[in-house]
Design an enzyme around this catalytic site. Structure first.
Site, PDB file in Angstrom:
ATOM      1  N   LYS A 237      42.926  18.865  -3.304  1.00 37.20           N
ATOM      2  CA  LYS A 237      42.333  17.569  -3.127  1.00 37.20           C
ATOM      3  C   LYS A 237      42.470  16.981  -1.899  1.00 37.20           C
ATOM      4  CE  LYS A 237      41.747  13.721  -6.046  1.00 37.20           C
ATOM      5  NZ  LYS A 237      40.417  13.990  -6.750  1.00 37.20           N
ATOM      6  N   GLU A 273      31.451  22.379 -10.603  1.00 41.79           N
ATOM      7  CA  GLU A 273      31.753  20.813 -11.028  1.00 41.79           C
ATOM      8  C   GLU A 273      31.206  19.883 -10.635  1.00 41.79           C
ATOM      9  OE1 GLU A 273      35.399  19.049  -8.995  1.00 41.79           O
ATOM     10  OE2 GLU A 273      35.639  21.137  -8.686  1.00 41.79           O
TER      11      GLU A 273
END
Length: 390
Positions: A237, A273
């Protein structure tokens, strides 16, 4: 509750005409351009004017997903020896950085996202903060950064929740979104890891992430832009993963779509995604989701939904999911800390619009209700996922 004050150094640019007395106090370093970089001491935060039992005067029914500044933020510095100092609370506000900070010049930074929920008895509950801490540690190793320990991370999250407790929405009205950041704040010119790092947390009350609220999403399969590539940082992330998708999102939203569904960068064939969440396909009793192979972020909500689904008798497959499977699925939904579990009403793929089941008596609704029940305490947490804050 007594909140500690923050006195940590940061950097700002000041004119060389500043007084010599200030220079001697702040340890300025002369620069040839008429400015000097100096370390500054932020003002200590004042005692909170809000009592322990005072609630926020806000129309919680109007809450969306946007920044609403709260009272306090948490800051913890990492010294050059790689050890984090004891963190402290400060009034929420701007921070100062050197123009040559590693995060500004080379994008050396990570962020996390988790939520605090208000319970019926007035206490608070966190959902799997250890998983966010572990993911930050994994990302820090990939980005050549030191990371807080799991204990330091969870303690800081607890502190920020308590300090901003009046901003935790009432049960059923939303949650307190907590945003931990780990950034390279030390100055660096050549391409190298920053010499110093800061772990910072702020919070904001939120409700639905998408403008549709709880209504089904309409996604667009992106064929030109990709979110991540093999060997890159798609599986952690890092802050540098998100700005590159803004163009695709903007174009999709201008065409009336909610968000973008990305394909793999090699063959443009397998689903990866959505911009800020993972995706699941349902066909009968089988739930399929793309495997986290280094290009897909291992979401905490994704992991939780997989475990809940298996516990409820579903067969869950983590594998490569070809985009052709979108045409055979009966349901599609997205998962993420910000979005929760969001039903997908339609996906436009190769100029074809595919519609899916949504609403009551769907797999998505079943899993969503179970997850939210555990998060808010209306369903017993048999998994041991939640952390209570009294």
């Amino acid at each position: 509750m007594v909140l500690r004050r923050l006195f940590s150094s940061s950097f700002r640019l000041v004119s060389s005409s500043s007084s010599s007395s200030s220079s001697s106090k702040l340890g300025g370093v002369c620069r040839g351009d008429g400015f000097r970089a100096v370390s500054s001491m932020p003002e200590p935060c004042q005692s909170s004017p809000f009592s322990d039992d005072e609630s926020c005067d806000f129309d919680w029914d109007s809450l969306g997903f946007g920044l609403m500044p709260t009272d306090y933020m948490y800051i913890m510095k990492c010294s050059k020896d790689g050890n984090f100092e004891r963190g402290q609370m400060s009034r929420f506000g701007n921070i100062e950085l050197s123009p040559s900070a590693g995060v500004l010049n080379y994008g050396q930074g990570l962020f996390e996202g988790l939520k605090a929920y208000r319970k019926k008895d007035g206490g608070f509950r966190l959902f799997r903060p250890d998983q966010n801490a572990l993911r930050m540690m994994t990302g820090a190793e990939r980005m050549c950064m030191p990371s807080p320990s799991i204990e330091q991370f969870i303690d800081a999250v607890k502190q920020i929740t308590i300090a901003n407790r009046r901003w935790v929405p009432p049960l059923g009205k939303g949650s307190l979104y907590i945003r931990p950041l780990l950034i390279g704040t030390g100055p660096v010119l050549g391409l190298a890891p920053a010499p110093e790092y800061t772990f910072l947390i702020y919070a904001s009350p939120v409700c639905n992430y998408f403008k549709e609220g709880s209504a089904p999403l309409n996604l667009y399969v992106e064929n030109e832009f990709v979110r991540a590539s093999r060997g890159g940082t798609g599986g952690v992330k890092t802050i540098s993963n998100y700005a590159p998708v803004l163009k695709a999102i903007t174009q999709a939203k201008n065409r009336g779509f909610s968000d973008v569904l990305y394909l793999d960068s090699v063959n443009k064939r397998d689903l990866e995604e959505v911009s800020s969440c993972n995706i699941f396909l349902v066909k009968g009793n089988v739930i399929s989701t793309p495997a986290t192979n280094g290009t897909i972020l291992p979401g905490v909500t994704r992991k939780s939904i997989i475990e809940i689904a298996r516990d409820r008798g579903y067969e869950v497959e983590e594998r490569a999911v070809n985009m052709e499977e979108l045409f055979d699925a009966s349901e599609v939904f997205c998962t993420g800390t910000a979005v929760g579990v969001a039903p997908v009403g339609s996906i436009t793929c190769m100029d074809r619009r595919i519609e899916y089941r949504t609403g009551a008596n769907t797999t998505c609704q079943e899993l969503y209700s179970t997850l939210v029940g555990i998060q808010t305490g209306t369903i017993e947490d048999k998994m041991g996922w939640t952390v209570e804050i009294s």
